[in-house]
Design a protein around this motif. Sequence first.
Motif, PDB file in Angstrom:
ATOM      1  N   ILE A  94      13.229 -15.614 -12.106  1.00  0.00           N
ATOM      2  CA  ILE A  94      13.012 -16.689 -13.076  1.00  0.00           C
ATOM      3  C   ILE A  94      12.954 -18.023 -12.332  1.00  0.00           C
ATOM      4  O   ILE A  94      13.877 -18.396 -11.614  1.00  0.00           O
ATOM      5  N   ASP A  95      11.846 -18.750 -12.505  1.00  0.00           N
ATOM      6  CA  ASP A  95      11.655 -20.007 -11.774  1.00  0.00           C
ATOM      7  C   ASP A  95      12.521 -21.127 -12.337  1.00  0.00           C
ATOM      8  O   ASP A  95      13.160 -21.856 -11.585  1.00  0.00           O
ATOM      9  N   ILE A  96      12.524 -21.292 -13.655  1.00  0.00           N
ATOM     10  CA  ILE A  96      13.307 -22.365 -14.283  1.00  0.00           C
ATOM     11  C   ILE A  96      14.009 -21.801 -15.520  1.00  0.00           C
ATOM     12  O   ILE A  96      13.363 -21.272 -16.428  1.00  0.00           O
ATOM     13  N   ALA A  97      15.334 -21.922 -15.531  1.00  0.00           N
ATOM     14  CA  ALA A  97      16.122 -21.556 -16.705  1.00  0.00           C
ATOM     15  C   ALA A  97      16.394 -22.829 -17.499  1.00  0.00           C
ATOM     16  O   ALA A  97      16.885 -23.822 -16.952  1.00  0.00           O
ATOM     17  N   ILE A  98      16.074 -22.810 -18.780  1.00  0.00           N
ATOM     18  CA  ILE A  98      16.186 -24.002 -19.621  1.00  0.00           C
ATOM     19  C   ILE A  98      17.360 -23.839 -20.572  1.00  0.00           C
ATOM     20  O   ILE A  98      17.442 -22.860 -21.323  1.00  0.00           O
ATOM     21  N   SER A  99      18.287 -24.786 -20.530  1.00  0.00           N
ATOM     22  CA  SER A  99      19.459 -24.770 -21.405  1.00  0.00           C
ATOM     23  C   SER A  99      19.172 -25.607 -22.640  1.00  0.00           C
ATOM     24  O   SER A  99      18.988 -26.825 -22.528  1.00  0.00           O
ATOM     25  N   PRO A 100      19.139 -25.010 -23.834  1.00  0.00           N
ATOM     26  CA  PRO A 100      18.884 -25.810 -25.044  1.00  0.00           C
ATOM     27  C   PRO A 100      19.974 -26.836 -25.300  1.00  0.00           C
ATOM     28  O   PRO A 100      19.706 -27.909 -25.832  1.00  0.00           O
ATOM     29  N   GLN A 101      21.222 -26.517 -24.884  1.00  0.00           N
ATOM     30  CA  GLN A 101      22.304 -27.481 -25.091  1.00  0.00           C
ATOM     31  C   GLN A 101      22.075 -28.743 -24.265  1.00  0.00           C
ATOM     32  O   GLN A 101      22.256 -29.859 -24.757  1.00  0.00           O
ATOM     33  N   GLN A 102      21.685 -28.565 -22.991  1.00  0.00           N
ATOM     34  CA  GLN A 102      21.471 -29.734 -22.134  1.00  0.00           C
ATOM     35  C   GLN A 102      20.269 -30.547 -22.588  1.00  0.00           C
ATOM     36  O   GLN A 102      20.255 -31.777 -22.450  1.00  0.00           O
ATOM     37  N   ALA A 103      19.261 -29.874 -23.145  1.00  0.00           N
ATOM     38  CA  ALA A 103      18.095 -30.599 -23.657  1.00  0.00           C
ATOM     39  C   ALA A 103      18.444 -31.397 -24.901  1.00  0.00           C
ATOM     40  O   ALA A 103      17.835 -32.434 -25.182  1.00  0.00           O
ATOM     41  N   THR A 104      19.443 -30.917 -25.664  1.00  0.00           N
ATOM     42  CA  THR A 104      19.832 -31.551 -26.921  1.00  0.00           C
ATOM     43  C   THR A 104      20.908 -32.605 -26.736  1.00  0.00           C
ATOM     44  O   THR A 104      20.922 -33.629 -27.414  1.00  0.00           O
ATOM     45  N   ILE A 105      21.818 -32.362 -25.802  1.00  0.00           N
ATOM     46  CA  ILE A 105      23.031 -33.175 -25.715  1.00  0.00           C
ATOM     47  C   ILE A 105      22.735 -34.637 -25.418  1.00  0.00           C
ATOM     48  O   ILE A 105      23.405 -35.544 -25.930  1.00  0.00           O
ATOM     49  N   GLY A 106      21.716 -34.900 -24.594  1.00  0.00           N
ATOM     50  CA  GLY A 106      21.396 -36.283 -24.263  1.00  0.00           C
ATOM     51  C   GLY A 106      21.028 -37.099 -25.490  1.00  0.00           C
ATOM     52  O   GLY A 106      21.414 -38.268 -25.617  1.00  0.00           O
ATOM     53  N   SER A 107      20.280 -36.483 -26.414  1.00  0.00           N
ATOM     54  CA  SER A 107      19.895 -37.184 -27.637  1.00  0.00           C
ATOM     55  C   SER A 107      21.117 -37.565 -28.458  1.00  0.00           C
ATOM     56  O   SER A 107      21.173 -38.646 -29.057  1.00  0.00           O
ATOM     57  N   LEU A 108      22.120 -36.700 -28.477  1.00  0.00           N
ATOM     58  CA  LEU A 108      23.360 -37.003 -29.199  1.00  0.00           C
ATOM     59  C   LEU A 108      24.156 -38.091 -28.478  1.00  0.00           C
ATOM     60  O   LEU A 108      24.687 -39.009 -29.108  1.00  0.00           O
ATOM     61  N   LEU A 109      24.241 -37.989 -27.153  1.00  0.00           N
ATOM     62  CA  LEU A 109      25.019 -38.957 -26.391  1.00  0.00           C
ATOM     63  C   LEU A 109      24.449 -40.368 -26.501  1.00  0.00           C
ATOM     64  O   LEU A 109      25.176 -41.357 -26.409  1.00  0.00           O
ATOM     65  N   THR A 110      23.138 -40.475 -26.696  1.00  0.00           N
ATOM     66  CA  THR A 110      22.503 -41.784 -26.840  1.00  0.00           C
ATOM     67  C   THR A 110      23.164 -42.600 -27.943  1.00  0.00           C
ATOM     68  O   THR A 110      23.318 -43.817 -27.825  1.00  0.00           O
ATOM     69  N   HIS A 111      23.574 -41.922 -29.019  1.00  0.00           N
ATOM     70  CA  HIS A 111      24.120 -42.626 -30.179  1.00  0.00           C
ATOM     71  C   HIS A 111      25.630 -42.800 -30.111  1.00  0.00           C
ATOM     72  O   HIS A 111      26.220 -43.457 -30.966  1.00  0.00           O
ATOM     73  N   VAL A 112      26.251 -42.230 -29.095  1.00  0.00           N
ATOM     74  CA  VAL A 112      27.700 -42.341 -28.933  1.00  0.00           C
ATOM     75  C   VAL A 112      28.054 -43.410 -27.907  1.00  0.00           C
ATOM     76  O   VAL A 112      29.103 -44.050 -27.997  1.00  0.00           O
ATOM     77  N   ARG A 113      27.178 -43.622 -26.946  1.00  0.00           N
ATOM     78  CA  ARG A 113      27.460 -44.564 -25.880  1.00  0.00           C
ATOM     79  C   ARG A 113      27.632 -45.991 -26.413  1.00  0.00           C
ATOM     80  O   ARG A 113      26.969 -46.393 -27.360  1.00  0.00           O
ATOM     81  N   ARG A 114      28.496 -46.748 -25.768  1.00  0.00           N
ATOM     82  CA  ARG A 114      28.687 -48.155 -26.101  1.00  0.00           C
ATOM     83  C   ARG A 114      27.617 -48.991 -25.414  1.00  0.00           C
ATOM     84  O   ARG A 114      27.102 -48.621 -24.368  1.00  0.00           O
ATOM     85  N   GLY A 115      27.324 -50.153 -25.995  1.00  0.00           N
ATOM     86  CA  GLY A 115      26.294 -51.008 -25.420  1.00  0.00           C
ATOM     87  C   GLY A 115      24.923 -50.619 -25.960  1.00  0.00           C
ATOM     88  O   GLY A 115      24.767 -49.673 -26.725  1.00  0.00           O
ATOM     89  N   ASP A 116      23.902 -51.345 -25.536  1.00  0.00           N
ATOM     90  CA  ASP A 116      22.545 -51.122 -26.040  1.00  0.00           C
ATOM     91  C   ASP A 116      21.850 -50.055 -25.206  1.00  0.00           C
ATOM     92  O   ASP A 116      20.933 -50.337 -24.430  1.00  0.00           O
ATOM     93  N   ILE A 117      22.310 -48.818 -25.362  1.00  0.00           N
ATOM     94  CA  ILE A 117      21.748 -47.685 -24.612  1.00  0.00           C
ATOM     95  C   ILE A 117      20.743 -46.970 -25.508  1.00  0.00           C
ATOM     96  O   ILE A 117      21.061 -46.582 -26.633  1.00  0.00           O
ATOM     97  N   VAL A 118      19.527 -46.824 -25.021  1.00  0.00           N
ATOM     98  CA  VAL A 118      18.456 -46.266 -25.845  1.00  0.00           C
ATOM     99  C   VAL A 118      18.045 -44.864 -25.425  1.00  0.00           C
ATOM    100  O   VAL A 118      17.279 -44.211 -26.120  1.00  0.00           O
ATOM    101  N   ASN A 119      18.560 -44.396 -24.290  1.00  0.00           N
ATOM    102  CA  ASN A 119      18.155 -43.069 -23.828  1.00  0.00           C
ATOM    103  C   ASN A 119      19.220 -42.526 -22.885  1.00  0.00           C
ATOM    104  O   ASN A 119      19.687 -43.245 -21.993  1.00  0.00           O
ATOM    105  N   VAL A 120      19.610 -41.276 -23.101  1.00  0.00           N
ATOM    106  CA  VAL A 120      20.548 -40.602 -22.204  1.00  0.00           C
ATOM    107  C   VAL A 120      20.015 -39.211 -21.926  1.00  0.00           C
ATOM    108  O   VAL A 120      19.602 -38.500 -22.838  1.00  0.00           O
ATOM    109  N   HIS A 121      20.007 -38.810 -20.666  1.00  0.00           N
ATOM    110  CA  HIS A 121      19.653 -37.441 -20.295  1.00  0.00           C
ATOM    111  C   HIS A 121      20.815 -36.847 -19.501  1.00  0.00           C
ATOM    112  O   HIS A 121      21.280 -37.445 -18.531  1.00  0.00           O
TER     113      HIS A 121
END
Length: 467
Positions: A343-370
């Motif tokens: 398998i060349d690339i294993a994709i974790s759905p949690q890691q793909a999703t978690i950044g979008s959630l963290l964007t709204h939890v971070r303090r300050g004017d953060i517009v994107n988290v990966h």
Amino acid sequence: MKIIILGAGQVGGTLAANLASESNDITVVDRNENHLRELRDSLDIGTVFGHASHPDVLQRAGIEDADMLIAVTSDDEINMVACQIAHNLFNTPTKIARVRSQEYVSYPGLFGKNAFPVDVIISPEQLVSDYIHRLVEQPGALQVLDFAQGLVQLVAVRAYYGGPLVGQELRFIRKHMPNVDTRVAAVYRRNRPITPQGNTVIEADDEVFFIAAKEDIRAVMSELRRLERPYKRIVIAGGGNIGLNLALKLETRYAVKVIEFNRNRATFLSEKLEHAIVLNGSASDQNLLVEENIEDSDVFLAVTNSDEANIMASMLAKRLGARKVLTLISNPAYVDLVQGGEIDIAISPQQATIGSLLTHVRRGDIVNVHSLRRGAAEAIEVIAHGDSKSSKVVGKNIEDIDLPEGATIGAIVRKQKNAQGIETGHEVLIAHDRTRVESGDHVIVFLVDKRYTRDIERLFQVGFSFF
């Protein structure tokens, strides 16, 4: 911040682990006592057993003074109703809901103060589809992350023997590419991070994260490895929401085949898709793969809802001649076992999703988290505000900013204005020592250790005065 998470599954559990390590007050609600026990044993969080949308259960979780409700159970309706109750009965400031059904997401007027009061809708299937789509667009990349609405990309590649930059110091990158500006944000060698300096030598098998304007990505990749030819023929195993979203994105530019085991679903897919070919059968059926000339396919994407089915179908497709195999794997324990072999690339759905959630939890004017490297690293897009007196970054050159250990500013996206002060577009500035940060800049920061995220938040906060 006091946060209540509804759902202790893969997404809820991963989110709780990320937030608990950042001194947040976390309570997780679920009807599965085993999931709650596992979280209690490994994390310093509160847990409540019960139905996630029942008012009395939410009260036991402390909803009265919660700052945020994140509803990520596997049931759309429970998530939506929980947000409604949190809004109407407890006036919870921020409500985030995971909503899978496109029938809900796409229906106009369903979400808002006068309907379901959900502040942020998270669609994991859509996020995963977008993630895989970017990998298809950049052949040879291990990860492709968008910033500033796609103007800038952070790309991870594995350096190969024979790449022009391999075996040379990073400072020579400008000599190799005088017309392309880029910055290496991080280098991982044998899974250990190396903070890149001008005299850092790239070695074969290094995992290199670099940042550049989207149109320059291919040119930079060619310095680190042999460029792969663009993909043409794609096979998608699994016709669920992710498979359907991918097929819709890809079918106009690529020759796409979708393999779906359920006959009714296969019929539905054939009605939805205009160009893609839909096959009713099992993706791990060797005869089917041989008949469909799997050896001629450029990419095999396994995106069913079963890790085991995805892994077995991917390994079979690879052995039958598929050029590249990308596999969706939810269980983190499986990822390290299989990636890099068949398998060349294993994709974790949690890691793909978690950044979008963290964007709204971070303090300050953060517009994107990966979230990167199994959650150990992060890439953040944050907006700089204030002036040289009220900000620790505005008006300063990159070399003079007091960044935490292992942090790198990779690029800045700045609004362009004409003589009349009217916005005319955006300018991408790759960060160098003498690059100066201005108020309103979108600054893209790479952190090899997410424990320093709070330091980045404080760095970009605006004070009444700064001495």
